[in-house]
Design a protein around this motif. Structure first.
Motif, PDB file in Angstrom:
ATOM      1  N   PRO A 156       0.806  -1.231   0.000  1.00 29.20           N
ATOM      2  CA  PRO A 156       0.000   0.000   0.000  1.00 29.20           C
ATOM      3  C   PRO A 156       0.831   1.268   0.000  1.00 29.20           C
ATOM      4  CG  PRO A 156      -0.200  -1.188   2.091  1.00 29.20           C
ATOM      5  CD  PRO A 156       0.484  -2.104   1.144  1.00 29.20           C
ATOM      6  N   SER A 157       2.085   1.200   0.454  1.00 31.34           N
ATOM      7  CA  SER A 157       2.936   2.393   0.422  1.00 31.34           C
ATOM      8  C   SER A 157       3.345   2.757  -0.997  1.00 31.34           C
ATOM      9  CB  SER A 157       4.189   2.169   1.277  1.00 31.34           C
ATOM     10  OG  SER A 157       5.100   1.296   0.637  1.00 31.34           O
ATOM     11  N   LEU A 158       3.235   1.801  -1.926  1.00 36.66           N
ATOM     12  CA  LEU A 158       3.654   2.035  -3.304  1.00 36.66           C
ATOM     13  C   LEU A 158       2.538   2.570  -4.181  1.00 36.66           C
ATOM     14  CD1 LEU A 158       5.823  -1.163  -3.939  1.00 36.66           C
ATOM     15  CD2 LEU A 158       6.607   1.134  -3.366  1.00 36.66           C
ATOM     16  N   LYS A 159       1.296   2.153  -3.911  1.00 34.20           N
ATOM     17  CA  LYS A 159       0.224   2.538  -4.836  1.00 34.20           C
ATOM     18  C   LYS A 159      -1.010   3.104  -4.146  1.00 34.20           C
ATOM     19  CE  LYS A 159       1.489  -0.031  -8.920  1.00 34.20           C
ATOM     20  NZ  LYS A 159       1.035  -0.881 -10.033  1.00 34.20           N
ATOM     21  N   LEU A 160      -1.570   2.369  -3.196  1.00 35.32           N
ATOM     22  CA  LEU A 160      -2.830   2.817  -2.605  1.00 35.32           C
ATOM     23  C   LEU A 160      -2.691   4.178  -1.937  1.00 35.32           C
ATOM     24  CD1 LEU A 160      -5.747   2.428  -1.670  1.00 35.32           C
ATOM     25  CD2 LEU A 160      -4.884   1.131   0.269  1.00 35.32           C
ATOM     26  N   VAL A 161      -1.757   4.287  -1.006  1.00 31.59           N
ATOM     27  CA  VAL A 161      -1.631   5.535  -0.246  1.00 31.59           C
ATOM     28  C   VAL A 161      -1.224   6.710  -1.137  1.00 31.59           C
ATOM     29  CG1 VAL A 161      -0.369   6.680   1.610  1.00 31.59           C
ATOM     30  CG2 VAL A 161      -1.241   4.360   1.939  1.00 31.59           C
ATOM     31  N   PRO A 162      -0.217   6.580  -2.014  1.00 28.66           N
ATOM     32  CA  PRO A 162       0.100   7.718  -2.894  1.00 28.66           C
ATOM     33  C   PRO A 162      -1.069   8.145  -3.777  1.00 28.66           C
ATOM     34  CG  PRO A 162       1.898   6.144  -2.900  1.00 28.66           C
ATOM     35  CD  PRO A 162       0.760   5.480  -2.167  1.00 28.66           C
ATOM     36  N   SER A 163      -1.883   7.177  -4.209  1.00 29.79           N
ATOM     37  CA  SER A 163      -3.028   7.507  -5.064  1.00 29.79           C
ATOM     38  C   SER A 163      -4.059   8.338  -4.318  1.00 29.79           C
ATOM     39  CB  SER A 163      -3.673   6.224  -5.589  1.00 29.79           C
ATOM     40  OG  SER A 163      -2.775   5.495  -6.391  1.00 29.79           O
ATOM     41  N   LEU A 191      -3.375  10.189  -1.482  1.00 36.03           N
ATOM     42  CA  LEU A 191      -2.799  11.345  -0.802  1.00 36.03           C
ATOM     43  C   LEU A 191      -3.109  12.664  -1.506  1.00 36.03           C
ATOM     44  CD1 LEU A 191      -1.083  12.464   1.461  1.00 36.03           C
ATOM     45  CD2 LEU A 191       0.961  11.989   0.093  1.00 36.03           C
ATOM     46  N   GLU A 192      -3.011  12.679  -2.844  1.00 37.66           N
ATOM     47  CA  GLU A 192      -3.242  13.927  -3.566  1.00 37.66           C
ATOM     48  C   GLU A 192      -4.651  14.458  -3.333  1.00 37.66           C
ATOM     49  OE1 GLU A 192      -3.228  15.694  -8.146  1.00 37.66           O
ATOM     50  OE2 GLU A 192      -2.505  13.654  -7.728  1.00 37.66           O
ATOM     51  N   ARG A 221      -6.904   7.293 -11.288  1.00 38.17           N
ATOM     52  CA  ARG A 221      -6.760   8.489 -10.491  1.00 38.17           C
ATOM     53  C   ARG A 221      -7.943   8.568  -9.545  1.00 38.17           C
ATOM     54  NH1 ARG A 221      -3.755  12.700 -11.911  1.00 38.17           N
ATOM     55  NH2 ARG A 221      -4.415  13.381  -9.859  1.00 38.17           N
ATOM     56  N   SER A 222      -7.676   8.710  -8.288  1.00 35.24           N
ATOM     57  CA  SER A 222      -8.731   8.799  -7.296  1.00 35.24           C
ATOM     58  C   SER A 222      -9.423  10.154  -7.407  1.00 35.24           C
ATOM     59  CB  SER A 222      -8.122   8.637  -5.894  1.00 35.24           C
ATOM     60  OG  SER A 222      -9.071   8.946  -4.929  1.00 35.24           O
TER      61      SER A 222
END
Length: 316
Positions: free
Chosen positions: A101-108, A110-111, A311-312
């Motif tokens: 999740p630190s690689l994809k879920l959370v960065p997606s 965060l913005e 993109r979220s």
């Protein structure tokens, strides 16, 4: 039991003994000794082994020390909140994140979270599942997004499954066994375990699940690390192998350097979940982050696309 007793206990542990703690706190050694002894006497527990080499924690003492430190951390946070100005108080959320999740879920997420709450800081801790779950239980973390251990006793936690992660056996590009088709061909290889360095690597879930299911002996463990970067760097520079989430191999910083072995005995998927302590109310900021993480994962599952390729566009 008082906060002062807990502070005295933690001071003795931190400074390695009563004399050093008393000197650091400008307190009398006798006063510290009486404080801790009273705590032990009131609750009929022995926290220290008092031998000729000084005071060392007993098994009960080690367990109680974790609770004491968690209580003091929350007490300090409460005091800081009370003393901070009512206006302009900096808001933050403490979030623990494991590898995938630190690689994809959370960065997606965060913005979009920053767009909704631009004045909130996310204090992010990276670690293995055991460390993150301990952080939630000890009130060091409000939320954690992590692999969900199969043997987790979660009566004190609230858990929401987010998605299933796909692990692979990874090796450097050009590895002599890059075309191996079965785990049995990898028995002589050294392995890197991304896990808790304080625990035997051969007992890590990533190794047990991979080898025990197929009645293969445990492999040789070259290193156990809680650093994804350290594991990837070692794999790229050696002939070691590791079980990693497939998303690691697809990340721009790693792509093209590691390959996934196409094995008949494919590693089984495992759940990634959002965890929080059941008895701890979440702040508005933490509630918003939890809702956005959950919603994004749900949308990603529904579209059947890997996390991070969308993109979220989530809102509170």
């Amino acid at each position: 039991m008082t906060l002062q007793q807990l502070r005295d206990l933690v001071a003795v542990i931190t400074h390695g003994g009563y004399r050093s703690a008393a000197r650091a706190l400008t307190r009398s050694q006798a006063g510290l000794t009486k404080s801790v002894a009273k705590l032990e006497r009131e609750h009929e527990i022995v926290l220290f082994d008092r031998g000729g080499l000084g005071a060392s924690l007993t098994g009960d003492g080690e367990q109680f020390a974790r609770y004491a430190q968690a209580v003091l951390l929350e007490a300090d946070r409460a005091e800081q909140w009370l003393q901070a100005p009512r206006r302009g108080r900096a808001a933050s959320v403490s979030l623990g994140v494991s590898i995938e999740p630190s690689l994809k879920l959370v960065p997606s997420v965060l913005e979009d979270y920053r767009r909704v709450l631009p004045d909130v800081t996310i204090r992010m801790t990276h670690g293995v599942s055991s460390e993150l779950i301990a952080g939630v239980r000890e009130n060091r973390l409000e939320l954690a997004v992590s692999r969900l251990p199969a043997d987790l006793h979660a009566i004190d936690l609230k858990i929401e499954a987010l998605y299933e992660s796909e692990p692979v056996v990874a090796a450097r590009k050009g590895h002599p066994l890059a075309r191996a088709a079965s785990l049995s061909e990898l028995g002589g290889c050294d392995w890197i375990v991304v896990g808790d360095p304080s625990q035997p690597g051969a007992n890590d879930a990533s190794i047990r699940e991979l080898f025990d299911e197929h009645s293969l002996g445990r492999p040789r463990i070259a290193a156990v690390t809680d650093s994804l970067f350290g594991a990837v760097a070692t794999l790229v520079a050696s002939d070691c192998l590791a079980r990693l989430p497939r998303t690691v191999l697809d990340h721009p910083l790693v792509a093209g350097q590691l390959v996934a072995l196409q094995l008949r005995e494919a590693p089984g998927q495992y759940p990634v979940a959002l965890l929080r302590k059941a008895s701890r109310p979440l702040t508005r900021e933490a509630q918003t982050l939890a809702a956005m993480l959950t919603s994004y994962a749900r949308v990603a599952r529904g579209l059947s696309q890997p996390l991070g390729q969308q993109r979220s566009r989530l809102r509170r």
